[in-house]
Structures are given as structure tokens and as C-alpha cells.
Design a protein around this motif. Structure first.
Motif, PDB file in Angstrom:
ATOM      1  N   ALA A  23      31.108  23.730  49.167  1.00 44.81           N
ATOM      2  CA  ALA A  23      31.818  22.540  48.700  1.00 44.81           C
ATOM      3  C   ALA A  23      33.302  22.771  48.943  1.00 44.81           C
ATOM      4  CB  ALA A  23      31.551  22.285  47.218  1.00 44.81           C
ATOM      5  N   PHE A  24      33.984  21.723  49.374  1.00 40.39           N
ATOM      6  CA  PHE A  24      35.405  21.799  49.669  1.00 40.39           C
ATOM      7  C   PHE A  24      36.204  21.219  48.518  1.00 40.39           C
ATOM      8  CE2 PHE A  24      33.237  21.976  53.659  1.00 40.39           C
ATOM      9  CZ  PHE A  24      33.952  22.927  54.369  1.00 40.39           C
ATOM     10  N   CYS A  25      37.231  21.934  48.101  1.00 39.17           N
ATOM     11  CA  CYS A  25      38.084  21.512  47.002  1.00 39.17           C
ATOM     12  C   CYS A  25      38.802  20.217  47.377  1.00 39.17           C
ATOM     13  CB  CYS A  25      39.094  22.611  46.711  1.00 39.17           C
ATOM     14  SG  CYS A  25      40.230  22.224  45.385  1.00 39.17           S
ATOM     15  N   PRO A  26      38.833  19.251  46.483  1.00 36.69           N
ATOM     16  CA  PRO A  26      39.535  18.003  46.767  1.00 36.69           C
ATOM     17  C   PRO A  26      41.031  18.212  47.047  1.00 36.69           C
ATOM     18  CG  PRO A  26      38.263  17.816  44.730  1.00 36.69           C
ATOM     19  CD  PRO A  26      38.180  19.231  45.176  1.00 36.69           C
ATOM     20  N   ASP A  27      41.618  19.271  46.474  1.00 40.96           N
ATOM     21  CA  ASP A  27      43.035  19.555  46.692  1.00 40.96           C
ATOM     22  C   ASP A  27      43.286  20.293  48.009  1.00 40.96           C
ATOM     23  OD1 ASP A  27      43.441  18.409  44.259  1.00 40.96           O
ATOM     24  OD2 ASP A  27      43.700  20.293  43.185  1.00 40.96           O
ATOM     25  N   GLY A  28      42.220  20.766  48.645  1.00 44.76           N
ATOM     26  CA  GLY A  28      42.336  21.413  49.934  1.00 44.76           C
ATOM     27  C   GLY A  28      42.795  22.859  49.913  1.00 44.76           C
ATOM     28  N   TYR A  29      42.763  23.520  48.751  1.00 39.00           N
ATOM     29  CA  TYR A  29      43.247  24.902  48.717  1.00 39.00           C
ATOM     30  C   TYR A  29      42.132  25.938  48.666  1.00 39.00           C
ATOM     31  CZ  TYR A  29      42.553  24.925  43.649  1.00 39.00           C
ATOM     32  OH  TYR A  29      42.000  24.853  42.402  1.00 39.00           O
ATOM     33  N   CYS A  30      40.895  25.525  48.437  1.00 38.89           N
ATOM     34  CA  CYS A  30      39.816  26.509  48.420  1.00 38.89           C
ATOM     35  C   CYS A  30      38.481  25.858  48.761  1.00 38.89           C
ATOM     36  CB  CYS A  30      39.742  27.227  47.082  1.00 38.89           C
ATOM     37  SG  CYS A  30      39.220  26.222  45.693  1.00 38.89           S
ATOM     38  N   VAL A  31      37.525  26.718  49.010  1.00 43.51           N
ATOM     39  CA  VAL A  31      36.147  26.331  49.292  1.00 43.51           C
ATOM     40  C   VAL A  31      35.273  27.191  48.398  1.00 43.51           C
ATOM     41  CG1 VAL A  31      34.343  26.322  51.067  1.00 43.51           C
ATOM     42  CG2 VAL A  31      36.707  25.803  51.697  1.00 43.51           C
ATOM     43  N   ILE A  32      34.186  26.622  47.868  1.00 44.41           N
ATOM     44  CA  ILE A  32      33.233  27.430  47.103  1.00 44.41           C
ATOM     45  C   ILE A  32      31.925  27.476  47.870  1.00 44.41           C
ATOM     46  CG2 ILE A  32      34.212  27.188  44.796  1.00 44.41           C
ATOM     47  CD1 ILE A  32      32.302  24.878  44.280  1.00 44.41           C
ATOM     48  N   SER A  33      31.244  28.594  47.745  1.00 43.57           N
ATOM     49  CA  SER A  33      29.940  28.733  48.388  1.00 43.57           C
ATOM     50  C   SER A  33      28.970  29.363  47.409  1.00 43.57           C
ATOM     51  CB  SER A  33      30.049  29.578  49.652  1.00 43.57           C
ATOM     52  OG  SER A  33      30.540  30.870  49.363  1.00 43.57           O
ATOM     53  N   GLY A  34      27.747  28.872  47.434  1.00 44.01           N
ATOM     54  CA  GLY A  34      26.682  29.439  46.628  1.00 44.01           C
ATOM     55  C   GLY A  34      25.668  30.088  47.536  1.00 44.01           C
ATOM     56  N   SER A  35      25.015  31.123  47.044  1.00 42.59           N
ATOM     57  CA  SER A  35      24.146  31.899  47.913  1.00 42.59           C
ATOM     58  C   SER A  35      22.846  32.282  47.229  1.00 42.59           C
ATOM     59  CB  SER A  35      24.888  33.169  48.348  1.00 42.59           C
ATOM     60  OG  SER A  35      24.089  33.976  49.157  1.00 42.59           O
ATOM     61  N   ARG A  36      21.930  32.741  48.043  1.00 42.46           N
ATOM     62  CA  ARG A  36      20.661  33.255  47.523  1.00 42.46           C
ATOM     63  C   ARG A  36      20.845  34.575  46.776  1.00 42.46           C
ATOM     64  NH1 ARG A  36      18.680  31.434  52.867  1.00 42.46           N
ATOM     65  NH2 ARG A  36      17.721  29.421  52.463  1.00 42.46           N
ATOM     66  N   ASP A  37      22.031  35.196  46.922  1.00 44.98           N
ATOM     67  CA  ASP A  37      22.280  36.457  46.207  1.00 44.98           C
ATOM     68  C   ASP A  37      22.726  36.214  44.760  1.00 44.98           C
ATOM     69  OD1 ASP A  37      24.964  35.738  46.314  1.00 44.98           O
ATOM     70  OD2 ASP A  37      25.561  37.368  47.625  1.00 44.98           O
ATOM     71  N   CYS A  38      22.621  34.968  44.291  1.00 42.85           N
ATOM     72  CA  CYS A  38      22.899  34.567  42.897  1.00 42.85           C
ATOM     73  C   CYS A  38      24.379  34.453  42.575  1.00 42.85           C
ATOM     74  CB  CYS A  38      22.241  35.509  41.895  1.00 42.85           C
ATOM     75  SG  CYS A  38      20.501  35.810  42.187  1.00 42.85           S
ATOM     76  N   SER A  39      25.250  34.558  43.561  1.00 46.28           N
ATOM     77  CA  SER A  39      26.688  34.501  43.294  1.00 46.28           C
ATOM     78  C   SER A  39      27.323  33.254  43.903  1.00 46.28           C
ATOM     79  CB  SER A  39      27.387  35.749  43.838  1.00 46.28           C
ATOM     80  OG  SER A  39      27.402  35.727  45.255  1.00 46.28           O
ATOM     81  N   ILE A  40      28.500  32.949  43.388  1.00 43.94           N
ATOM     82  CA  ILE A  40      29.331  31.868  43.912  1.00 43.94           C
ATOM     83  C   ILE A  40      30.647  32.511  44.331  1.00 43.94           C
ATOM     84  CG2 ILE A  40      30.553  29.730  43.359  1.00 43.94           C
ATOM     85  CD1 ILE A  40      28.342  29.452  41.069  1.00 43.94           C
ATOM     86  N   ALA A  41      31.065  32.254  45.551  1.00 46.86           N
ATOM     87  CA  ALA A  41      32.328  32.790  46.041  1.00 46.86           C
ATOM     88  C   ALA A  41      33.347  31.666  46.120  1.00 46.86           C
ATOM     89  CB  ALA A  41      32.158  33.432  47.413  1.00 46.86           C
TER      90      ALA A  41
END
Length: 102
Positions: free
Chosen positions: A9-27
Motif C-alpha cells: 500500500a502506498f502512503c497518501p502523503d507519498g513518503y512511505c510504502v507498507i508491505s505485508g508478507s507471508r512471514d507475518c510481518s509488515i514493513a
């Protein structure tokens, strides 16, 4: 993440991106440097969905562990969690435009 990245998912403010994974974490990725700024942990199974709140101060995630978790983007701390019945299946999750409801 050490596993595949099924969603971002891309931040509406354009400063970061989040990613979810099968390894149970969110980066949380810094969009300008391409580096990981935060790793959010707490889910016990693969992440199904990640989404930003309006204003990009919080993140909501859901997982195959049948929980929905709310995260503070600045601190990386879990703010709240909701347990779902094992028979409930989500196909997506997002904040309402008011930022107060999921």
C-alpha cells in the motif's frame, strides 16, 4: 521480509510504502531511500491486507491468524487488535474516510 510480498500500500502523503508478507510481518519502507524504516510484528500467520488511515498516521492489517490490528505509524506500536471468529473470512480491510472506523 524473508518471504514473498503478496501486497503493498502506498502512503497518501507519498513518503512511505507498507508491505505485508507471508512471514507475518509488515514493513514500512522509506519511499525516498528505499530502505526499511520499521518492521511491525504481532501477527502469527500471513498478512492478508494492509491499508493506511486517512492522514497516514495509522495502519490497519488483517491476517490469517483471524486478527485485525491497528498500528501507530510513527512509533510502530500496536494500538489495538480485534479477534475474529474462526468462521469469518475477510477479503479486504480499510479505514473509513473519517479515519475513525475500519
Amino acid at each position: 521480509h524473508y518471504s514473498t510480498l503478496p501486497l503493498v500500500a502506498f502512503c497518501p502523503d507519498g513518503y512511505c510504502v507498507i508491505s505485508g508478507s507471508r512471514d507475518c510481518s509488515i514493513a514500512v519502507w522509506d519511499e525516498h531511500t528505499g530502505m526499511v524504516a520499521l518492521i511491525l510484528t504481532g501477527h502469527r500467520k500471513a498478512i492478508r491486507t494492509v491499508s493506511f488511515a486517512p492522514g497516514a498516521k495509522r495502519i490497519v492489517s488483517d491476517s490469517l491468524d483471524n486478527t485485525i490490528r491497528l498500528w501507530d505509524l510513527k512509533t510502530g506500536q500496536q494500538v489495538s487488535d480485534i479477534s475474529l471468529a474462526s468462521t469469518e473470512i475477510l477479503v479486504g480491510i480499510a479505514y473509513c474516510a473519517d479515519g475513525l472506523h475500519v
